[in-house]
Design a protein around this motif. Structure first.
Motif, PDB file in Angstrom:
ATOM      1  N   LYS A  50      28.191  43.239  18.774  1.00  0.00           N
ATOM      2  CA  LYS A  50      28.553  42.711  20.124  1.00  0.00           C
ATOM      3  C   LYS A  50      30.154  42.794  19.880  1.00  0.00           C
ATOM      4  N   CYS A  51      30.825  43.123  21.017  1.00  0.00           N
ATOM      5  CA  CYS A  51      32.160  43.616  21.052  1.00  0.00           C
ATOM      6  C   CYS A  51      33.034  42.588  21.923  1.00  0.00           C
ATOM      7  N   HIS A  52      34.352  42.594  21.857  1.00  0.00           N
ATOM      8  CA  HIS A  52      35.066  41.598  22.659  1.00  0.00           C
ATOM      9  C   HIS A  52      34.778  41.812  24.185  1.00  0.00           C
ATOM     10  N   HIS A  53      34.522  43.006  24.764  1.00  0.00           N
ATOM     11  CA  HIS A  53      34.098  42.927  26.086  1.00  0.00           C
ATOM     12  C   HIS A  53      32.675  42.051  26.116  1.00  0.00           C
ATOM     13  N   GLY A  54      31.932  41.744  25.389  1.00  0.00           N
ATOM     14  CA  GLY A  54      30.809  40.948  25.401  1.00  0.00           C
ATOM     15  C   GLY A  54      29.394  41.921  25.502  1.00  0.00           C
ATOM     16  N   TYR A  55      29.501  43.157  24.999  1.00  0.00           N
ATOM     17  CA  TYR A  55      28.506  43.842  25.463  1.00  0.00           C
ATOM     18  C   TYR A  55      27.715  44.172  24.000  1.00  0.00           C
ATOM     19  N   SER A  56      26.502  44.168  24.032  1.00  0.00           N
ATOM     20  CA  SER A  56      25.542  44.096  22.835  1.00  0.00           C
ATOM     21  C   SER A  56      25.279  45.987  22.572  1.00  0.00           C
ATOM     22  N   TYR A  57      25.103  46.324  21.246  1.00  0.00           N
ATOM     23  CA  TYR A  57      24.980  47.636  21.095  1.00  0.00           C
ATOM     24  C   TYR A  57      23.241  47.953  20.507  1.00  0.00           C
ATOM     25  N   PHE A  58      22.777  46.914  20.415  1.00  0.00           N
ATOM     26  CA  PHE A  58      21.203  47.170  19.808  1.00  0.00           C
ATOM     27  C   PHE A  58      20.395  46.465  21.085  1.00  0.00           C
ATOM     28  N   LYS A  59      19.333  46.635  20.907  1.00  0.00           N
ATOM     29  CA  LYS A  59      18.284  46.348  21.999  1.00  0.00           C
ATOM     30  C   LYS A  59      18.068  44.851  21.866  1.00  0.00           C
ATOM     31  N   SER A  60      18.692  44.390  23.108  1.00  0.00           N
ATOM     32  CA  SER A  60      18.539  42.827  22.972  1.00  0.00           C
ATOM     33  C   SER A  60      18.052  42.110  24.076  1.00  0.00           C
ATOM     34  N   VAL A  97      35.880  35.613  21.640  1.00  0.00           N
ATOM     35  CA  VAL A  97      36.193  36.399  22.758  1.00  0.00           C
ATOM     36  C   VAL A  97      34.783  37.124  23.111  1.00  0.00           C
ATOM     37  N   ASP A  98      34.636  36.945  24.312  1.00  0.00           N
ATOM     38  CA  ASP A  98      33.522  37.599  25.199  1.00  0.00           C
ATOM     39  C   ASP A  98      33.631  37.485  26.457  1.00  0.00           C
ATOM     40  N   GLU A  99      33.940  38.688  27.158  1.00  0.00           N
ATOM     41  CA  GLU A  99      34.130  38.834  28.708  1.00  0.00           C
ATOM     42  C   GLU A  99      32.947  38.631  29.111  1.00  0.00           C
ATOM     43  N   VAL A 100      31.843  39.152  28.974  1.00  0.00           N
ATOM     44  CA  VAL A 100      30.552  39.016  29.655  1.00  0.00           C
ATOM     45  C   VAL A 100      30.229  37.541  29.710  1.00  0.00           C
ATOM     46  N   VAL A 101      30.192  36.866  28.771  1.00  0.00           N
ATOM     47  CA  VAL A 101      29.894  35.408  28.831  1.00  0.00           C
ATOM     48  C   VAL A 101      31.026  34.463  29.413  1.00  0.00           C
ATOM     49  N   GLU A 103      32.770  35.503  31.921  1.00  0.00           N
ATOM     50  CA  GLU A 103      32.672  35.856  33.547  1.00  0.00           C
ATOM     51  C   GLU A 103      31.536  34.773  34.106  1.00  0.00           C
ATOM     52  N   ALA A 104      30.478  34.969  33.173  1.00  0.00           N
ATOM     53  CA  ALA A 104      29.401  34.022  33.528  1.00  0.00           C
ATOM     54  C   ALA A 104      29.506  32.690  33.596  1.00  0.00           C
ATOM     55  N   HIS A 105      30.279  32.291  32.358  1.00  0.00           N
ATOM     56  CA  HIS A 105      30.366  30.736  32.299  1.00  0.00           C
ATOM     57  C   HIS A 105      31.780  30.506  32.335  1.00  0.00           C
ATOM     58  N   PRO A 106      32.523  30.411  33.187  1.00  0.00           N
ATOM     59  CA  PRO A 106      34.210  30.039  33.077  1.00  0.00           C
ATOM     60  C   PRO A 106      34.295  28.734  32.414  1.00  0.00           C
ATOM     61  N   GLU A 107      33.353  27.948  32.495  1.00  0.00           N
ATOM     62  CA  GLU A 107      33.563  26.485  32.034  1.00  0.00           C
ATOM     63  C   GLU A 107      33.492  26.566  30.544  1.00  0.00           C
ATOM     64  N   TRP A 108      33.242  27.644  30.069  1.00  0.00           N
ATOM     65  CA  TRP A 108      33.161  27.770  28.359  1.00  0.00           C
ATOM     66  C   TRP A 108      34.418  28.099  28.144  1.00  0.00           C
ATOM     67  N   VAL A 109      35.432  28.573  28.932  1.00  0.00           N
ATOM     68  CA  VAL A 109      36.818  29.235  28.491  1.00  0.00           C
ATOM     69  C   VAL A 109      37.586  28.053  27.975  1.00  0.00           C
ATOM     70  N   LEU A 134      36.915  31.700  24.406  1.00  0.00           N
ATOM     71  CA  LEU A 134      35.802  30.643  24.773  1.00  0.00           C
ATOM     72  C   LEU A 134      36.337  29.775  23.610  1.00  0.00           C
ATOM     73  N   CYS A 135      35.683  28.407  23.918  1.00  0.00           N
ATOM     74  CA  CYS A 135      35.876  27.236  22.962  1.00  0.00           C
ATOM     75  C   CYS A 135      34.332  26.938  22.864  1.00  0.00           C
ATOM     76  N   PRO A 136      34.018  27.058  21.309  1.00  0.00           N
ATOM     77  CA  PRO A 136      32.741  26.623  20.969  1.00  0.00           C
ATOM     78  C   PRO A 136      32.133  25.116  20.967  1.00  0.00           C
ATOM     79  N   ASN A 137      33.109  24.317  21.722  1.00  0.00           N
ATOM     80  CA  ASN A 137      32.945  22.903  21.788  1.00  0.00           C
ATOM     81  C   ASN A 137      32.354  22.724  23.158  1.00  0.00           C
ATOM     82  N   LYS A 138      32.493  23.648  23.970  1.00  0.00           N
ATOM     83  CA  LYS A 138      32.254  23.402  25.656  1.00  0.00           C
ATOM     84  C   LYS A 138      30.921  23.980  25.922  1.00  0.00           C
ATOM     85  N   GLY A 139      30.177  23.332  26.398  1.00  0.00           N
ATOM     86  CA  GLY A 139      28.953  23.475  26.926  1.00  0.00           C
ATOM     87  C   GLY A 139      27.926  24.067  25.794  1.00  0.00           C
ATOM     88  N   GLY A 140      27.139  24.946  26.072  1.00  0.00           N
ATOM     89  CA  GLY A 140      26.020  25.449  25.152  1.00  0.00           C
ATOM     90  C   GLY A 140      26.324  26.663  24.695  1.00  0.00           C
TER      91      GLY A 140
END
Length: 676
Positions: A50-60, A97-101, A103-109, A134-140
């Motif tokens: 999984k890269c900084h852009h937030g994309y996975s490179y395996f079947k997920s 760092v995960d742009e996909v997440v 974008e989907a969860h700005p409350e986790w930034v 992202l902040c690992p203390n925010k949200g889930g």
């Protein structure tokens, strides 16, 4: 268990941060890919899951597969091929760092103090990264997404372990409600940088511990590389969690001194260490650039010189093909490494002097922002390391938990002291050691200042208002070879008064005023005119001495290269360490390190020749200049043989009163000599 010994890595760290609008892997062939790696003598790779852009490179089913990877399981193909070939294979995950997440969860930034999101990082060269952190203390974020995503990968693919990137916070963050509330509940002040960094480090360490538990449930003994323990005073906390420290030290990103300092420090835990440089000219993702073979060999030579293994960073082209020119260079460097690793990986390093660093004053070791007054702590550390290299001393980097055994001298560059640490330093000095207290180390916390001042022979101390000051030596021994004048230190200092029994070896002289618009003197500071107390003092404690430098001379030497400072410090060190392990006619550009492994003494020589460039550019190491040097080695046993292990060339030597003397073959970059 891992198939690869972490002490003997020749690893590729492969970035692949590719935006969703770019097609990927249309030219990827697992066979050709791993053929290229094997030809370059690579035995382990960190491969993107999984890269900084937030994309996975395996079947997920949990993550978001890269939109440009429509038909294939890129990670799965690579994992299967690595397993078939017996090559070490780590799954790379970007953590905070995960742009996909984002974008989907700005409350986790993560947030800055003013409530704005952490979405920009400015690098040393002024370029800007646009990632949201992202902040690992925010949200889930961790429980709902990250850990399930990692477990999905662990369950479905063969691998040796995991590499976690971006396990940290940018300076000045995070000030979200969750972080601030948690800090206050622990009695920490969110506005105090030391408290905040301590909290951030603890967060990342807790994450690493949880990840280790997840991995052990899947299979015990898996490798884990994560950078959250690479902070002063934090290294020992990595025990039982990581498999090896990686010390990321691209020369342009962190400077030439980051790896020698941090590599020495973390290796004192007993955990394997791998140095991580890059194939790039400047920084990560600098496509279209590759180091020369000589430049690459010097950088991995730095790793070998302290007994570490080697990692080289690359960034895969979106097509999925490896650049042949890059792996030609990597292959030349790793062929050199492969032949020398058996003799030096994990060796016991010799040491005569150490830099004493504080505990946990910052959470990101690549960002040297901590100051005492106006004195940059990192400049003091790097200045001391540079001087030790130039003096060909064997040196170490120790935090308060580490042993001082075997040292003759130590330099204290920080005031973060405790009663227990002062006890330890007193035992060292009274037992015969020399403690050199840099200007940074004078100003102890108020609660123990009286005891500290009594020990170091000072009655009072305060930060000087002057941005720099002069010194004039009084003692002929430390003044030998200096220009007979008052020499200026381009760094702030501390004004002290010496206690009875302390000998003043040099005095401070100030300019007539602190330069300002109201009071200025010519172009810069004024001339030496006002006596301002001791510059250097010495006090005897038992069988040893404490030497106090009220000016930040190590930092000034790093930043100005003034030859007078080097001569002064060299004189002080020569008195403190009269019987050095190595005496040589080598120039200051030659680094010499010594260690022991398998009953042999391992000597390594590294010659840095940097080009002169535009003043705002960076140092580039160009063509080698072969040079033979004469070495006198102090030994405690008879010597039977000296040889260069790659060619087997025997080296003639003569005996001296204290050991042996010999002349090296021409040093072309990196040279190893074994002493039996």
């Amino acid at each position: 268990m891992s198939r690869i010994d972490p002490w003997n890595l020749r690893q590729i760290h492969l970035d692949f941060h590719t935006p969703g609008f770019v097609p990927v892997a249309d030219q990827f062939s697992a066979k050709a890919f791993f053929d290229t790696l094997e030809a370059a003598r690579v035995n382990s790779i960190s491969f993107f899951a999984k890269c900084h852009h937030g994309y996975s490179y395996f079947k997920s089913e949990i993550g978001t597969p890269h939109p440009g990877m429509t038909t294939r399981d890129l990670f799965g193909e690579a994992a299967a091929e690595a397993q078939q070939r017996g090559m070490g294979f780590l799954a790379y995950f970007s953590l905070n760092v995960d742009e996909v997440v984002a974008e989907a969860h700005p409350e986790w930034v993560a947030q800055f103090k003013d409530g704005t999101p952490v979405d920009s990082q400015v690098l040393q060269d002024g370029s800007e990264l646009y990632w949201r952190w992202l902040c690992p203390n925010k949200g889930g974020y961790l429980d709902e997404f990250f850990f399930p995503h990692v477990e999905e990968c662990l369950k479905n693919y063969p691998m040796d372990g995991i590499f976690i990137d971006m396990a940290g916070y940018l300076p000045g963050s995070c000030f979200c409600e969750a972080c601030v509330s948690a800090m206050r509940a622990e009695g920490l002040d969110p506005d105090n940088s030391i408290d905040h960094n301590k909290f951030n480090s603890a967060n990342m360490q807790a994450f690493a511990g949880r990840l280790r538990e997840v991995m052990d449930r899947h299979r015990s003994g898996m490798r884990l590389e994560i950078g959250c323990f690479n902070a002063w005073g934090e290294a020992r906390k990595a025990l039982g969690t990581i498999s090896e420290f990686y010390v990321e030290s691209l020369s342009y990103q962190t400077g030439w001194f980051n790896f020698p300092v941090m590599g020495r420090y973390v290796s004192n835990t007993g955990v394997p260490v791998t140095g991580m440089t890059g194939r790039f000219l400047k920084n990560w993702g600098d496509f279209g650039t590759v180091l020369s073979a000589h430049q690459m060999k010097l950088q991995v030579g730095q790793h070998l010189s302290i007994g570490a293994s080697c990692t080289v960073g690359d960034h895969l082209h979106p097509s999925g093909r490896l650049e042949k020119a890059v792996y030609d260079v990597v292959g030349q460097a790793f062929s050199h490494v492969e032949r020398l690793q058996p003799y030096c990986s994990g060796m016991e390093r010799s040491r005569e002097v150490a830099i004493l660093i504080p505990e946990g004053i910052e959470s990101n070791t690549a960002v040297g922002t901590e100051k005492v007054g106006a004195i940059d702590v990192w400049d003091c550390v790097y200045g001391a390391g540079k001087l030790f290299m130039e003096e060909h001393l064997q040196w170490d980097v120790l935090d308060p938990s580490m042993s001082l055994h075997g040292l003759t001298a130590a330099v204290l560059i920080h005031p973060y002291l405790t009663t227990e640490y002062i006890d330890k330093l007193e035992v060292f000095v009274t037992g015969g050691g020399t403690l050199i207290v840099d200007a940074n180390g004078i100003l102890a916390p108020e609660s123990i200042a009286q005891r500290w001042n009594e020990f170091i022979g000072v009655t009072s101390a305060k930060i000087s208002e002057h941005p720099g000051s002069f010194y004039r030596t009084l003692d002929p021994a430390i003044g030998a070879g200096l220009p007979d004048m008052a020499n200026y230190v381009h760094a702030p200092g501390v004004e002290i008064e010496s206690a009875e029994g302390s000998e003043v070896l040099a005095r401070v002289i100030n300019s007539p005023c602190v330069r300002s618009r109201e009071h200025f003197y010519g172009h810069f500071h004024g001339a030496d005119m006002v006596e301002a107390g001791p510059a250097i003092t010495s006090v005897t404690r038992g069988a040893g001495k404490v030497i106090v430098l009220s000016q930040a001379i190590f930092a000034a030497y790093l930043n100005t290269g003034y030859h007078a400072h080097r001569t002064l410090l060299s004189n002080i060190l020569s008195a403190a360490i009269p019987d050095t392990l190595i005496k040589t006619d080598a120039p200051t550009i030659m680094e010499i390190t010594a260690g022991k492994k398998g009953g042999r003494t391992v000597l390594q020589f590294l010659s840095f020749i940097a080009d002169r460039r535009h003043r705002y550019s960076f140092e580039s190491i160009n063509e080698p200049i072969p040079q033979s040097i004469t070495v006198e080695l102090r030994t405690d046993k008879p010597i039977t043989r000296l040889f260069e292990p790659i060619s087997g060339q025997k080296i003639t030597f003569s005996e001296t009163a204290t050991g042996i003397k010999f002349t090296t073959p021409p040093v072309v970059g990196h040279l190893m000599i074994l002493v039996e």
